[in-house]
Structure formats: structure tokens, C-alpha cells
Scaffold this active site. Structure first.
Site, PDB file in Angstrom:
ATOM      1  N   GLU A 105      22.803  92.805  37.758  1.00 46.15           N
ATOM      2  CA  GLU A 105      22.769  92.407  38.736  1.00 46.15           C
ATOM      3  C   GLU A 105      21.652  92.022  39.459  1.00 46.15           C
ATOM      4  O   GLU A 105      20.309  92.538  39.471  1.00 46.15           O
ATOM      5  CB  GLU A 105      22.644  93.999  39.493  1.00 46.15           C
ATOM      6  CG  GLU A 105      23.084  93.629  41.253  1.00 46.15           C
ATOM      7  CD  GLU A 105      23.002  95.582  41.118  1.00 46.15           C
ATOM      8  OE1 GLU A 105      23.212  96.021  42.700  1.00 46.15           O
ATOM      9  OE2 GLU A 105      23.167  96.259  40.466  1.00 46.15           O
ATOM     10  N   ASP A 150      18.169 100.694  49.710  1.00 48.29           N
ATOM     11  CA  ASP A 150      17.073 100.406  48.751  1.00 48.29           C
ATOM     12  C   ASP A 150      16.457 101.255  49.159  1.00 48.29           C
ATOM     13  O   ASP A 150      15.002 101.967  49.607  1.00 48.29           O
ATOM     14  CB  ASP A 150      16.313  98.997  48.151  1.00 48.29           C
ATOM     15  CG  ASP A 150      17.706  98.624  47.994  1.00 48.29           C
ATOM     16  OD1 ASP A 150      18.761  98.515  47.278  1.00 48.29           O
ATOM     17  OD2 ASP A 150      18.214  96.722  48.779  1.00 48.29           O
TER      18      ASP A 150
END
Length: 261
Positions: free
Chosen positions: A49, A60
Site C-alpha cells: 500500500e 491517519d
């Protein structure tokens, strides 16, 4: 229409549980980033990824935010991602992870074609729900659209995501951002069962998989795991020369999953 990412991962799943590391493109610099991809290949991970740096990565946690900001400061852009990975090919299936505004500004059709040409098989748009699929019709046939499912979602929504997701279903392990979540193992089992009831999708668990022991435990529930912040933390700590520490930690995750049937 063929789901190329799913086909690749299903073939690898026959050999064991899946392990997908996350790297932020261009961090700590492009030559080192390419070294880290090579290490991933050598350690036998199943896909990679690749985070496309964004100035406001709301899904995040602080570790990935730090790496994104530093990559942006060094001039990383989506066209640079394409240019670099067209030249430096990898045998690993690549999955782009980014946010809707980046893809929108780039142009959905152009993004899909360019990133496929650069070796990508899949795409995660972290802030787009499955209802946004009508925005992405131009991308069909180029990149498999991976959707995120949450343990907090209703059974009906989880099943809908399972039916719509391509490549695999990315199951967020609990409440919180990457690297910082509260996990409920029993709830994870319930959600995986719901997904498997609704579709033939592979299920990978991510967010907060911060030790090989936890990875091993979660891989027993699903088809595999995604590791991000734990690996990036090593790179941050050893920024000038992270290769050795990165390999050591990644290898420990690989060994842990090798013990999981």
C-alpha cells in the site's frame, strides 16, 4: 469485468495469510523509498500500500501525518509518483491510498490510467464512502476500488460494502486513526463473518496492528493484515538509514504470519 487485484491476492492467499505493508511515497527520500520497496519484495510480502502524501490526511494518525508532511516538503506530487514508479517497476501489486481531493484535482479517468500504467492495481480513497462510487465510473477497468468497513457500522452497511468493494475489504480494526485504535476482537470476528456472508471478498485488518503478536492474532480472524504506522515509526527513528531496522521489523511480521494458518 475482471478484478485484477482480487485475482492477484487470492492466488497469494492460497499460500498463507496476507501481509500488506504501508509506505508513504517519497519518504524519507525517493532512493530510500525504492530501497524499502525492494526489501518488501525480498521479504515476500503480498502487496504494498503506497500512501500518496496529502496535506490533511484525516484518517491517519500522527506517524503517517509526519511522513506525509515531510514528503510534501520535499516536493512529492501525484505526477512524481507516476513518473518514478513507471521507471522503477516492482513485481508487487501496488495499492494507492489517498484522499478524494487529490484524485478529483488530478481527474478520475487520468488518475486511473496513469496509476495503472505506473504499476498500481488498486485504490483506496480514505474519505470517500461507498456511496461515492458514482463519481468513479471513469476509473472502472483500471484500478480495483478498495472500500473501508468499520466495526461501528450497521450490519446492512457492512454487507453493502462487502458487495461493492473490489480487491478486498479493508476492515478498520476499531475506533481511531491509523496506529491509534481501541480494538474489540469479538466485534472484529462478527464483522468478518458478516462480510463473508455477503460476498466472496478477502478481508484484511488494518489500523493499530502495531506488533507481530497482534498481527498474528488478527490474521487468525481475517485473511491477513495491513501494517503501517509501526513500520513507519522505525523509518522515522532511523531516517538517515532505515533499511536495516525496517527489514528486521518487517521480517518479524512475516515470520509471525507464517505461523498462522
Amino acid at each position: 469485468m475482471a478484478d485484477i487485484l482480487k485475482e492477484k491476492l487470492e492466488e497469494r492467499r492460497k499460500k498463507g495469510k496476507l501481509l500488506i505493508p504501508y509506505l508513504t511515497f517519497g519518504y524519507p527520500d525517493i532512493p530510500t523509498f525504492l530501497d524499502l520497496i525492494q526489501i518488501c519484495e525480498e521479504e515476500g510480502v503480498d502487496a504494498l500500500e503506497v500512501g500518496i502524501p496529502h496535506s490533511d490526511p484525516v484518517a491517519d494518525g500522527p506517524v503517517i501525518q509526519t511522513t506525509s508532511q515531510r514528503a510534501l516538503e520535499k516536493g512529492v506530487t501525484p505526477p512524481l509518483v507516476v513518473e518514478t514508479l513507471r521507471k522503477e517497476r516492482t513485481a508487487l501489486p501496488l495499492i494507492a491510498m489517498t484522499y478524494g481531493n487529490i484524485v478529483y484535482q488530478y481527474g478520475f479517468s487520468r488518475f486511473a490510467q496513469d496509476f495503472k500504467d505506473a504499476g498500481f492495481s488498486g485504490l483506496i480513497i480514505a474519505d470517500f464512502p461507498w456511496e461515492a462510487r458514482h463519481f468513479e465510473k471513469e476509473m472502472e477497468g483500471y484500478l480495483s476500488r478498495v472500500l473501508l468497513a468499520s466495526v461501528t457500522s450497521s450490519p446492512a452497511r457492512i454487507k453493502q460494502i462487502a458487495r461493492e468493494s473490489e480487491g478486498f475489504v479493508y476492515l478498520v480494526s476499531g475506533k481511531g486513526t491509523t496506529g491509534q485504535v481501541e480494538m474489540e476482537e469479538e466485534r472484529l470476528r462478527e464483522v468478518v463473518e458478516l462480510i463473508k456472508e455477503a460476498s466472496s471478498s478477502l478481508v484484511l485488518i488494518g489500523f493499530g496492528v502495531n506488533s507481530p503478536e497482534k498481527a498474528q492474532k488478527l490474521a487468525q480472524i481475517a485473511d491477513g493484515v495491513i501494517i503501517g504506522s509501526a513500520l513507519l515509526q522505525v523509518i522515522i527513528q532511523e531516517e538517515r538509514s532505515p533499511q536495516r531496522g525496517f527489514r528486521r521489523l518487517l521480517s518479524s511480521y512475516c515470520q509471525a504470519l507464517d505461523k498462522t494458518s
